[in-house]
Design a protein around this motif. Structure first.
Motif, PDB file in Angstrom:
ATOM      1  N   MET A   8       0.864  -1.182   0.000  1.00 44.65           N
ATOM      2  CA  MET A   8       0.000   0.000   0.000  1.00 44.65           C
ATOM      3  C   MET A   8       0.897   1.227   0.000  1.00 44.65           C
ATOM      4  N   PRO A   9       0.349   2.402  -0.302  1.00 44.20           N
ATOM      5  CA  PRO A   9       1.172   3.612  -0.265  1.00 44.20           C
ATOM      6  C   PRO A   9       1.490   4.035   1.170  1.00 44.20           C
ATOM      7  N   CYS A  10       2.702   4.510   1.373  1.00 45.20           N
ATOM      8  CA  CYS A  10       3.091   5.066   2.677  1.00 45.20           C
ATOM      9  C   CYS A  10       2.157   6.231   2.990  1.00 45.20           C
ATOM     10  N   GLU A  11       1.692   6.319   4.221  1.00 42.39           N
ATOM     11  CA  GLU A  11       0.775   7.383   4.597  1.00 42.39           C
ATOM     12  C   GLU A  11       1.470   8.734   4.726  1.00 42.39           C
ATOM     13  N   THR A  12       2.793   8.758   4.771  1.00 42.99           N
ATOM     14  CA  THR A  12       3.533  10.008   4.878  1.00 42.99           C
ATOM     15  C   THR A  12       3.946  10.556   3.519  1.00 42.99           C
ATOM     16  N   CYS A  13       4.519   9.684   2.658  1.00 44.06           N
ATOM     17  CA  CYS A  13       5.068  10.179   1.389  1.00 44.06           C
ATOM     18  C   CYS A  13       4.480   9.519   0.144  1.00 44.06           C
ATOM     19  N   SER A  14       3.598   8.571   0.300  1.00 42.81           N
ATOM     20  CA  SER A  14       2.902   7.871  -0.798  1.00 42.81           C
ATOM     21  C   SER A  14       3.769   6.894  -1.589  1.00 42.81           C
ATOM     22  N   THR A  15       4.972   6.595  -1.126  1.00 38.09           N
ATOM     23  CA  THR A  15       5.797   5.569  -1.758  1.00 38.09           C
ATOM     24  C   THR A  15       5.197   4.206  -1.427  1.00 38.09           C
ATOM     25  N   GLU A  16       5.205   3.279  -2.397  1.00 43.46           N
ATOM     26  CA  GLU A  16       4.650   1.954  -2.131  1.00 43.46           C
ATOM     27  C   GLU A  16       5.540   1.203  -1.140  1.00 43.46           C
ATOM     28  N   VAL A  17       4.907   0.614  -0.114  1.00 49.35           N
ATOM     29  CA  VAL A  17       5.634  -0.106   0.930  1.00 49.35           C
ATOM     30  C   VAL A  17       5.027  -1.494   1.107  1.00 49.35           C
ATOM     31  N   VAL A  18       5.808  -2.402   1.660  1.00 50.55           N
ATOM     32  CA  VAL A  18       5.342  -3.751   1.971  1.00 50.55           C
ATOM     33  C   VAL A  18       4.823  -3.754   3.403  1.00 50.55           C
ATOM     34  N   VAL A  19       3.592  -4.218   3.590  1.00 46.14           N
ATOM     35  CA  VAL A  19       2.979  -4.285   4.914  1.00 46.14           C
ATOM     36  C   VAL A  19       3.150  -5.700   5.444  1.00 46.14           C
ATOM     37  N   LYS A  20       3.528  -5.798   6.720  1.00 42.81           N
ATOM     38  CA  LYS A  20       3.746  -7.091   7.364  1.00 42.81           C
ATOM     39  C   LYS A  20       2.808  -7.239   8.553  1.00 42.81           C
ATOM     40  N   LYS A  21       2.546  -8.492   8.930  1.00 44.87           N
ATOM     41  CA  LYS A  21       1.672  -8.800  10.059  1.00 44.87           C
ATOM     42  C   LYS A  21       2.446  -9.702  11.017  1.00 44.87           C
ATOM     43  N   ASN A  22       2.423  -9.372  12.322  1.00 47.59           N
ATOM     44  CA  ASN A  22       3.127 -10.209  13.289  1.00 47.59           C
ATOM     45  C   ASN A  22       2.190 -11.269  13.865  1.00 47.59           C
ATOM     46  N   GLU A  23       2.682 -12.058  14.797  1.00 43.85           N
ATOM     47  CA  GLU A  23       1.906 -13.169  15.360  1.00 43.85           C
ATOM     48  C   GLU A  23       0.691 -12.702  16.163  1.00 43.85           C
ATOM     49  N   HIS A  24       0.650 -11.447  16.550  1.00 46.25           N
ATOM     50  CA  HIS A  24      -0.488 -10.900  17.305  1.00 46.25           C
ATOM     51  C   HIS A  24      -1.506 -10.226  16.389  1.00 46.25           C
ATOM     52  N   GLY A  25      -1.200 -10.144  15.084  1.00 49.60           N
ATOM     53  CA  GLY A  25      -2.101  -9.530  14.126  1.00 49.60           C
ATOM     54  C   GLY A  25      -1.819  -8.065  13.862  1.00 49.60           C
ATOM     55  N   THR A  26      -0.807  -7.501  14.528  1.00 46.14           N
ATOM     56  CA  THR A  26      -0.452  -6.100  14.321  1.00 46.14           C
ATOM     57  C   THR A  26       0.164  -5.918  12.940  1.00 46.14           C
ATOM     58  N   LEU A  27      -0.305  -4.918  12.201  1.00 49.92           N
ATOM     59  CA  LEU A  27       0.233  -4.595  10.890  1.00 49.92           C
ATOM     60  C   LEU A  27       1.296  -3.509  11.028  1.00 49.92           C
ATOM     61  N   SER A  28       2.348  -3.579  10.211  1.00 46.14           N
ATOM     62  CA  SER A  28       3.396  -2.559  10.264  1.00 46.14           C
ATOM     63  C   SER A  28       4.112  -2.481   8.920  1.00 46.14           C
ATOM     64  N   TYR A  29       4.801  -1.363   8.712  1.00 43.39           N
ATOM     65  CA  TYR A  29       5.665  -1.223   7.547  1.00 43.39           C
ATOM     66  C   TYR A  29       6.784  -0.255   7.870  1.00 43.39           C
ATOM     67  N   ARG A  30       7.805  -0.265   7.015  1.00 40.17           N
ATOM     68  CA  ARG A  30       8.936   0.657   7.134  1.00 40.17           C
ATOM     69  C   ARG A  30       9.156   1.268   5.763  1.00 40.17           C
ATOM     70  N   CYS A  31       9.096   2.579   5.682  1.00 36.88           N
ATOM     71  CA  CYS A  31       9.283   3.281   4.415  1.00 36.88           C
ATOM     72  C   CYS A  31      10.748   3.678   4.273  1.00 36.88           C
ATOM     73  N   ASP A  32      11.360   3.267   3.171  1.00 43.33           N
ATOM     74  CA  ASP A  32      12.765   3.597   2.917  1.00 43.33           C
ATOM     75  C   ASP A  32      12.959   5.051   2.496  1.00 43.33           C
TER      76      ASP A  32
END
Length: 79
Positions: A8-32
């Motif tokens: 999905m697009p980064c919410e700060t700069c709109s660059t496409e990022v990969v979203v990950k899900k951990n074992e608790h269901g929390t979603l996260s990403y890191r924008c380069d």
């Protein structure tokens, strides 16, 4: 262990990022591009918003096909 669930697009700069899900269901990403590293916990509006963007909001988890029960009784070689 985190698993990739989509892009999905980064919410700060709109660059496409990969979203990950951990074992608790929390979603996260890191924008380069802008170094943003947000996360969204299960049960929050942000999690629902991201899930909708990823197309995972209404999709149930895939179910495994049930294995047939072993046959019991009868002759051990001929069923």
């Amino acid at each position: 262990m985190k698993t990739k669930v989509g892009r999905m697009p980064c919410e700060t700069c709109s660059t496409e990022v990969v979203v990950k899900k951990n074992e608790h269901g929390t979603l996260s990403y890191r924008c380069d591009e802008c170094d943003a590293a947000p996360y969204a916990r299960v049960g929050t509006g942000q999690h629902d918003k991201w899930s909708a963007k990823l197309g995972t909001a209404t999709q149930p988890a895939p179910q495994e096909d049930p294995k047939p029960a072993p046959k019991t009784g009868g002759h051990p070689l001929f069923g």
